[in-house]
Design a protein around this motif. Sequence first.
Motif, short mmCIF file in Angstrom:
data_model
loop_
_atom_site.label_atom_id
_atom_site.label_comp_id
_atom_site.label_asym_id
_atom_site.label_seq_id
_atom_site.Cartn_x
_atom_site.Cartn_y
_atom_site.Cartn_z
N SER A 95 30.33 -27.39 -4.96
CA SER A 95 29.71 -26.20 -4.39
C SER A 95 28.21 -26.25 -4.62
N PHE A 96 27.46 -26.00 -3.58
CA PHE A 96 26.00 -26.11 -3.62
C PHE A 96 25.38 -24.81 -3.13
N ILE A 97 24.60 -24.17 -4.00
CA ILE A 97 23.86 -22.97 -3.62
C ILE A 97 22.40 -23.38 -3.46
N PRO A 98 21.94 -23.61 -2.22
CA PRO A 98 20.59 -24.15 -2.01
C PRO A 98 19.51 -23.11 -2.24
N GLU A 99 18.29 -23.63 -2.39
CA GLU A 99 17.12 -22.77 -2.59
C GLU A 99 16.88 -21.88 -1.38
N LYS A 122 37.07 -9.02 -1.10
CA LYS A 122 37.26 -9.25 -2.53
C LYS A 122 35.93 -9.62 -3.18
N VAL A 123 35.13 -10.46 -2.52
CA VAL A 123 33.81 -10.85 -3.04
C VAL A 123 32.89 -9.64 -3.11
N VAL A 124 32.92 -8.78 -2.10
CA VAL A 124 32.11 -7.56 -2.10
C VAL A 124 32.43 -6.71 -3.33
N GLU A 125 33.71 -6.59 -3.61
CA GLU A 125 34.15 -5.77 -4.75
C GLU A 125 33.77 -6.42 -6.08
N GLN A 126 34.01 -7.71 -6.21
CA GLN A 126 33.76 -8.40 -7.47
C GLN A 126 32.28 -8.46 -7.82
N LEU A 127 31.45 -8.73 -6.83
CA LEU A 127 30.02 -8.91 -7.08
C LEU A 127 29.20 -7.67 -6.76
N LEU A 184 31.87 -19.91 -5.01
CA LEU A 184 32.81 -19.82 -6.12
C LEU A 184 34.25 -19.72 -5.62
N ASP A 185 34.43 -19.16 -4.44
CA ASP A 185 35.77 -19.03 -3.87
C ASP A 185 36.42 -20.40 -3.65
N ALA A 186 35.58 -21.45 -3.58
CA ALA A 186 36.10 -22.81 -3.34
C ALA A 186 36.64 -23.45 -4.61
N GLN A 195 32.41 -19.86 -14.73
CA GLN A 195 32.72 -21.19 -14.22
C GLN A 195 32.66 -22.23 -15.34
N LYS A 196 31.65 -22.13 -16.15
CA LYS A 196 31.50 -23.05 -17.29
C LYS A 196 32.73 -23.01 -18.18
#
Length: 511
Positions: A344-348, A389-394, A422-424, A453-454
Amino acid sequence: MKELNLTKVEHLHNNADVINFENINKTFGSVVANKDISINLKKGEILALLGENGSGKSTLMNLLSGIYQPDSGFIYINGQLVTIKCPEDAIKFGIGMIHQHFKLVDVMSAKENILIGRKEKKNVEKNINELMDKYGLIVPIDKYVRQMTVSEKQTLEIIKVLYGGASILILDEPTAVLTPQEIEKLFAILKKMKEKGQSIIIITHKLNEVMEISDRVTVLRKGEHIKTVVTSETNPIELTELMVGASIDLNIARPVYENKKRILKCEHLTVIDKENVKKLNDVSFDLYGGEILGIAGISNSGQKELCEALAGLQAVNEGKVLYENVDLIGKKPREIFDMGVSMSFIPEDRLGMGLVADMGMVNNMILKDYYTQKGLFLNRKETRKKAKKVVEQLKIVTPSVDCPVKKLSGGNIQKVLLGRELDASPHVLITAYPVRGLDIGSSMTIFDKMNEQKMNGVGVIFIGEDLDMLIGISDRIMVLCNGKITGIVDSDIVTKDQLGLLMTGKVEMYV
């Protein structure tokens, strides 16, 4: 517009305020961006503007710089009621804004950038040099922007607005990509400008910098003015509570994962660009599952190329990236996925590279999971459930999961991107500046997710620019300078000043 308060006008003529917002309101559809805001900026002061993402800071500054106009309320400059219909009007009133992303032309020199849109030809260099001498600004005026450091570009932006006659400056996250030494130089410049009578508004999320540089702090929350306090009479804990409306722990957690195993081994990575410049120069390091490896470096030190090389998006001239002894170099993201490696890559660049700005959460999440979908048609039903679910969690603030992500605040856009990745359920999570420009609450949410995640055994790479946060969240920190590693250090023992020296290549340090 409501009726003009003449008493207020008479009062403004007799005080030292250079800007007054009176009962400012601004809405976008059903969203209230600014609600009945009344604040002021004094002559010769530095005012910090604080607030969570979506609190109305940017909207208020866009009203001042002529990008938007208020639905109701009044703006006074030096006691005079004004109407700022466009950025050109703002410039005429002596207002200059220095954006987080510089508005400079790379192929032009400093002098050419300063003179864009101006007709004067005589005594140009003399006038620029006199301006630089007055405020202690140093930039080689014949140097091309593409050859400049980030600090020089920022200084050039300041010179540009001052040369245009600005006496009121707005700085948006001015220290985001600076080393501690460069921040010190910037603050010295701002203090000198204040002494010369300039008035400055600084938007930042770094509370330690707010305490150091500002005279007063104005806090916005959910579009409303909560309080303005004298900096010397407050502290970071109080400011945080004013921002979020509740107490919050400012200490960044760093849990320990006991069974670390090497998950990636990078050997002699070298990336050469089209101009034959080594963007990565013989880079070797290990990444362990159950650790957060921080990456520090001034802008354009090879961070982007490193991320993209690991994710299969950047061609590598030499070297290997081994995942459990299988080399990933030369393989595309789909091939890496088909090997059973979830990366998973979260780019700049959140909207340019990470998300499609005009699409909502559902369609943006499908971009990640369409590999696993079957049949001719995309099944949005399950993806919609994931999005909700992501809306609720974050705690993402959005009218709906179909609202175009470009309409969300920066913090909420980042949460959408993080939630999708993160869902991946990744084995390796690569994050490039995930908390850049985010408020403390949003930053802590993202740090919690990284730690989560860690502790699941994921190997996390965190490229950051706030050295306090980098030291706080990382187990180890690798420092890049001009594409080379100048140090890999333990976060428990390294200092910000040591990191700053490593970032400029003046020392090397390995533990």
